[in-house]
Design a protein around this motif. Sequence first.
Motif, PDB file in Angstrom:
ATOM      1  N   ARG A  38       0.824  -1.221   0.000  1.00  0.00           N
ATOM      2  CA  ARG A  38       0.000   0.000   0.000  1.00  0.00           C
ATOM      3  C   ARG A  38       0.855   1.267   0.000  1.00  0.00           C
ATOM      4  O   ARG A  38       0.419   2.321  -0.460  1.00  0.00           O
ATOM      5  CB  ARG A  38      -0.923   0.003   1.221  1.00  0.00           C
ATOM      6  CG  ARG A  38      -1.936  -1.135   1.250  1.00  0.00           C
ATOM      7  CD  ARG A  38      -2.889  -0.948   2.427  1.00  0.00           C
ATOM      8  NE  ARG A  38      -3.860  -2.016   2.499  1.00  0.00           N
ATOM      9  CZ  ARG A  38      -3.706  -3.131   3.198  1.00  0.00           C
ATOM     10  NH1 ARG A  38      -2.568  -3.329   3.874  1.00  0.00           N
ATOM     11  NH2 ARG A  38      -4.633  -4.057   3.227  1.00  0.00           N
ATOM     12  N   HIS A  39       2.079   1.165   0.549  1.00  0.00           N
ATOM     13  CA  HIS A  39       2.933   2.342   0.648  1.00  0.00           C
ATOM     14  C   HIS A  39       4.187   2.207  -0.199  1.00  0.00           C
ATOM     15  O   HIS A  39       5.121   3.000  -0.049  1.00  0.00           O
ATOM     16  CB  HIS A  39       3.336   2.569   2.111  1.00  0.00           C
ATOM     17  CG  HIS A  39       2.181   2.540   3.063  1.00  0.00           C
ATOM     18  ND1 HIS A  39       1.245   3.561   3.136  1.00  0.00           N
ATOM     19  CD2 HIS A  39       1.793   1.595   3.966  1.00  0.00           C
ATOM     20  CE1 HIS A  39       0.342   3.255   4.051  1.00  0.00           C
ATOM     21  NE2 HIS A  39       0.636   2.076   4.566  1.00  0.00           N
ATOM     22  N   ALA A  40       4.192   1.213  -1.088  1.00  0.00           N
ATOM     23  CA  ALA A  40       5.413   0.931  -1.848  1.00  0.00           C
ATOM     24  C   ALA A  40       5.823   2.101  -2.730  1.00  0.00           C
ATOM     25  O   ALA A  40       7.012   2.338  -2.935  1.00  0.00           O
ATOM     26  CB  ALA A  40       5.211  -0.321  -2.704  1.00  0.00           C
ATOM     27  N   TRP A  41       4.848   2.839  -3.229  1.00  0.00           N
ATOM     28  CA  TRP A  41       5.185   3.934  -4.148  1.00  0.00           C
ATOM     29  C   TRP A  41       5.968   5.038  -3.430  1.00  0.00           C
ATOM     30  O   TRP A  41       6.645   5.838  -4.072  1.00  0.00           O
ATOM     31  CB  TRP A  41       3.907   4.515  -4.746  1.00  0.00           C
ATOM     32  CG  TRP A  41       3.005   5.203  -3.767  1.00  0.00           C
ATOM     33  CD1 TRP A  41       2.067   4.638  -2.971  1.00  0.00           C
ATOM     34  CD2 TRP A  41       2.994   6.600  -3.482  1.00  0.00           C
ATOM     35  NE1 TRP A  41       1.447   5.587  -2.199  1.00  0.00           N
ATOM     36  CE2 TRP A  41       1.991   6.809  -2.500  1.00  0.00           C
ATOM     37  CE3 TRP A  41       3.706   7.707  -3.953  1.00  0.00           C
ATOM     38  CZ2 TRP A  41       1.700   8.054  -1.982  1.00  0.00           C
ATOM     39  CZ3 TRP A  41       3.418   8.958  -3.440  1.00  0.00           C
ATOM     40  CH2 TRP A  41       2.425   9.124  -2.466  1.00  0.00           C
ATOM     41  N   ARG A  42       5.899   5.050  -2.069  1.00  0.00           N
ATOM     42  CA  ARG A  42       6.673   6.039  -1.311  1.00  0.00           C
ATOM     43  C   ARG A  42       7.953   5.455  -0.734  1.00  0.00           C
ATOM     44  O   ARG A  42       8.982   6.124  -0.702  1.00  0.00           O
ATOM     45  CB  ARG A  42       5.829   6.590  -0.154  1.00  0.00           C
ATOM     46  CG  ARG A  42       4.696   7.503  -0.570  1.00  0.00           C
ATOM     47  CD  ARG A  42       4.209   8.350   0.591  1.00  0.00           C
ATOM     48  NE  ARG A  42       3.808   7.521   1.729  1.00  0.00           N
ATOM     49  CZ  ARG A  42       2.557   7.136   1.967  1.00  0.00           C
ATOM     50  NH1 ARG A  42       1.590   7.515   1.149  1.00  0.00           N
ATOM     51  NH2 ARG A  42       2.267   6.384   3.001  1.00  0.00           N
ATOM     52  N   THR A  43       7.913   4.206  -0.288  1.00  0.00           N
ATOM     53  CA  THR A  43       9.038   3.638   0.471  1.00  0.00           C
ATOM     54  C   THR A  43       9.884   2.650  -0.308  1.00  0.00           C
ATOM     55  O   THR A  43      11.000   2.348   0.112  1.00  0.00           O
ATOM     56  CB  THR A  43       8.503   2.949   1.741  1.00  0.00           C
ATOM     57  OG1 THR A  43       7.610   1.885   1.354  1.00  0.00           O
ATOM     58  CG2 THR A  43       7.766   3.938   2.624  1.00  0.00           C
ATOM     59  N   ASP A  44       9.392   2.105  -1.385  1.00  0.00           N
ATOM     60  CA  ASP A  44      10.120   1.061  -2.109  1.00  0.00           C
ATOM     61  C   ASP A  44      10.188   1.386  -3.597  1.00  0.00           C
ATOM     62  O   ASP A  44       9.871   0.552  -4.441  1.00  0.00           O
ATOM     63  CB  ASP A  44       9.447  -0.310  -1.904  1.00  0.00           C
ATOM     64  CG  ASP A  44       9.489  -0.765  -0.458  1.00  0.00           C
ATOM     65  OD1 ASP A  44      10.593  -1.120  -0.003  1.00  0.00           O
ATOM     66  OD2 ASP A  44       8.443  -0.764   0.199  1.00  0.00           O
ATOM     67  N   SER A  95      12.755   1.893  -5.580  1.00  0.00           N
ATOM     68  CA  SER A  95      13.725   1.108  -6.355  1.00  0.00           C
ATOM     69  C   SER A  95      13.187  -0.287  -6.627  1.00  0.00           C
ATOM     70  O   SER A  95      13.399  -0.852  -7.701  1.00  0.00           O
ATOM     71  CB  SER A  95      15.062   1.031  -5.622  1.00  0.00           C
ATOM     72  OG  SER A  95      14.936   0.315  -4.406  1.00  0.00           O
ATOM     73  N   LEU A  96      12.452  -0.837  -5.666  1.00  0.00           N
ATOM     74  CA  LEU A  96      11.835  -2.154  -5.877  1.00  0.00           C
ATOM     75  C   LEU A  96      10.820  -2.082  -7.011  1.00  0.00           C
ATOM     76  O   LEU A  96      10.811  -2.933  -7.911  1.00  0.00           O
ATOM     77  CB  LEU A  96      11.175  -2.621  -4.583  1.00  0.00           C
ATOM     78  CG  LEU A  96      10.588  -4.046  -4.545  1.00  0.00           C
ATOM     79  CD1 LEU A  96      10.526  -4.540  -3.099  1.00  0.00           C
ATOM     80  CD2 LEU A  96       9.190  -4.101  -5.151  1.00  0.00           C
ATOM     81  N   LEU A  97       9.967  -1.081  -6.968  1.00  0.00           N
ATOM     82  CA  LEU A  97       8.960  -0.940  -8.015  1.00  0.00           C
ATOM     83  C   LEU A  97       9.606  -0.686  -9.372  1.00  0.00           C
ATOM     84  O   LEU A  97       9.166  -1.227 -10.395  1.00  0.00           O
ATOM     85  CB  LEU A  97       7.995   0.194  -7.671  1.00  0.00           C
ATOM     86  CG  LEU A  97       7.093  -0.033  -6.455  1.00  0.00           C
ATOM     87  CD1 LEU A  97       6.223   1.190  -6.215  1.00  0.00           C
ATOM     88  CD2 LEU A  97       6.235  -1.275  -6.637  1.00  0.00           C
ATOM     89  N   ALA A  98      10.678   0.117  -9.385  1.00  0.00           N
ATOM     90  CA  ALA A  98      11.361   0.386 -10.646  1.00  0.00           C
ATOM     91  C   ALA A  98      11.963  -0.889 -11.216  1.00  0.00           C
ATOM     92  O   ALA A  98      11.882  -1.149 -12.420  1.00  0.00           O
ATOM     93  CB  ALA A  98      12.454   1.437 -10.431  1.00  0.00           C
ATOM     94  N   GLY A  99      12.569  -1.705 -10.348  1.00  0.00           N
ATOM     95  CA  GLY A  99      13.128  -2.972 -10.809  1.00  0.00           C
ATOM     96  C   GLY A  99      12.056  -3.914 -11.329  1.00  0.00           C
ATOM     97  O   GLY A  99      12.251  -4.581 -12.352  1.00  0.00           O
ATOM     98  N   ALA A 100      10.924  -3.963 -10.642  1.00  0.00           N
ATOM     99  CA  ALA A 100       9.834  -4.840 -11.078  1.00  0.00           C
ATOM    100  C   ALA A 100       9.246  -4.401 -12.412  1.00  0.00           C
ATOM    101  O   ALA A 100       8.860  -5.233 -13.237  1.00  0.00           O
ATOM    102  CB  ALA A 100       8.744  -4.876 -10.004  1.00  0.00           C
ATOM    103  N   VAL A 101       9.177  -3.092 -12.629  1.00  0.00           N
ATOM    104  CA  VAL A 101       8.660  -2.576 -13.896  1.00  0.00           C
ATOM    105  C   VAL A 101       9.677  -2.792 -15.017  1.00  0.00           C
ATOM    106  O   VAL A 101       9.318  -3.130 -16.155  1.00  0.00           O
ATOM    107  CB  VAL A 101       8.311  -1.078 -13.767  1.00  0.00           C
ATOM    108  CG1 VAL A 101       8.000  -0.477 -15.132  1.00  0.00           C
ATOM    109  CG2 VAL A 101       7.125  -0.907 -12.821  1.00  0.00           C
ATOM    110  N   LEU A 102      10.956  -2.612 -14.702  1.00  0.00           N
ATOM    111  CA  LEU A 102      12.006  -2.763 -15.711  1.00  0.00           C
ATOM    112  C   LEU A 102      12.153  -4.212 -16.174  1.00  0.00           C
ATOM    113  O   LEU A 102      12.434  -4.468 -17.352  1.00  0.00           O
ATOM    114  CB  LEU A 102      13.330  -2.263 -15.123  1.00  0.00           C
ATOM    115  CG  LEU A 102      14.590  -2.384 -15.980  1.00  0.00           C
ATOM    116  CD1 LEU A 102      14.451  -1.551 -17.259  1.00  0.00           C
ATOM    117  CD2 LEU A 102      15.809  -1.929 -15.176  1.00  0.00           C
ATOM    118  N   ALA A 103      11.950  -5.159 -15.268  1.00  0.00           N
ATOM    119  CA  ALA A 103      12.249  -6.568 -15.528  1.00  0.00           C
ATOM    120  C   ALA A 103      11.643  -7.128 -16.824  1.00  0.00           C
ATOM    121  O   ALA A 103      12.346  -7.779 -17.607  1.00  0.00           O
ATOM    122  CB  ALA A 103      11.819  -7.418 -14.330  1.00  0.00           C
TER     123      ALA A 103
END
Length: 395
Positions: A227-233, A235-243
């Motif tokens: 729920r808060h990944a867009w603020r706290t994670d 780099s994780l979200l960027a890696g998941a989108v890039l993959a």
Amino acid sequence: MTDLAQTGAAPPSDDGRPGRAAGRALRRAAPALLAYAGTRLLGLVVLAIWGAFADKSPHQLLSARWDSLWYTRIAEEGYGYTIYLPDGAVHSNLAFFPLLPGLERVISAMAPLGAADAGLLVSSITSLFAAWGIFAVGDLLYGWRVGVTLAVLWGVLPVGIVQSMAYSESLFTALAAWGVYAALTRRWLWAGLCAALAGLTRPVGAAVVAAVWAAAGAELLPGGRWRHAWRTDRSLLAGAVLAPLGWLGYVVWVSVHTGSPTGYFEVQNGWGNGFDGGVAFAGFIGGRLIEPPFVAGLGLLLGTGALVWLAVRCVGQRQPPPLLAYGGAVLVLAVAAKGYFGSKPRLLIPAFPLLLPIAVALARLRPVRTALVLGSVGLASAVYGAFWLHGTGPP
């Protein structure tokens, strides 16, 4: 994500000096890389000796047959070459993903090498990086001895000679191993980048995407962190989108190039490939079980059973989600695909997580016994590889 501390390891610390950290990592991996290089050298020596008696060029066997010819043509002429066979099959070079021929093209333009020799150079270098990445995963999860054993086991696979050919297996496995390692150690941008490049190398690049997404899911789902990944994670979200961008990008490009939304899958069907859940492979095994001498069918049945047993053992080891997702995806995509049944051992080369149960067991032996086992298997692999490449069918 599964806490790596439960497996006796933790992500390595970063002291802010990447050069020194890489140097330490390389020194730690050096025994594994030397042992792995020894397996490849043994395979090449046996191939050269066999070729001398068979009056065949080892260089040609490694660089200018089967898939390597398709990669070389793409490097030299680009995409657009198609063969129409009398049986109705349509073989288009769009079936081959672009990273290896792209590297061949760049290297041959910069160095006095032809595209085929550039492919051999890529395989030679990336096979060492693959062994290093495989060692790193084993070392991270189960310790140094398991890491070394795992890297050497990968080198002594029965069809390990492919790792020295102008094929894409070594390049792909290097990207996959380091992508999985990056996911295990929460280096999300590196994980996404490796997955994206793997997706430009082979269709099974989707398995690396699955590993990154499995790691991201295990990281975010507990406690509702998503729920808060867009603020706290981020780099994780960027890696998941890039993959997935590499794999998706090429599939979409083929769709545009062919003028069909399912263009890539139609190209694969033209080659007789595709995913049928293993129906065709089961029929292939069954056909050899009902016809004498039955040995081939029994061997295939035992081999498939061994793969299933290893997969179950991987689950029993409680391997982290990225490793299970990647190894399982490679296994399913290789075994459950139709067509080119003789190539299935080669398609399983990237499935190094399946070797972990064997590596753990061997690492518990005395070092001399482990070396004897791996050396004997390595010699058998070298002989079989030479026999295999001197055959009539493609690996």
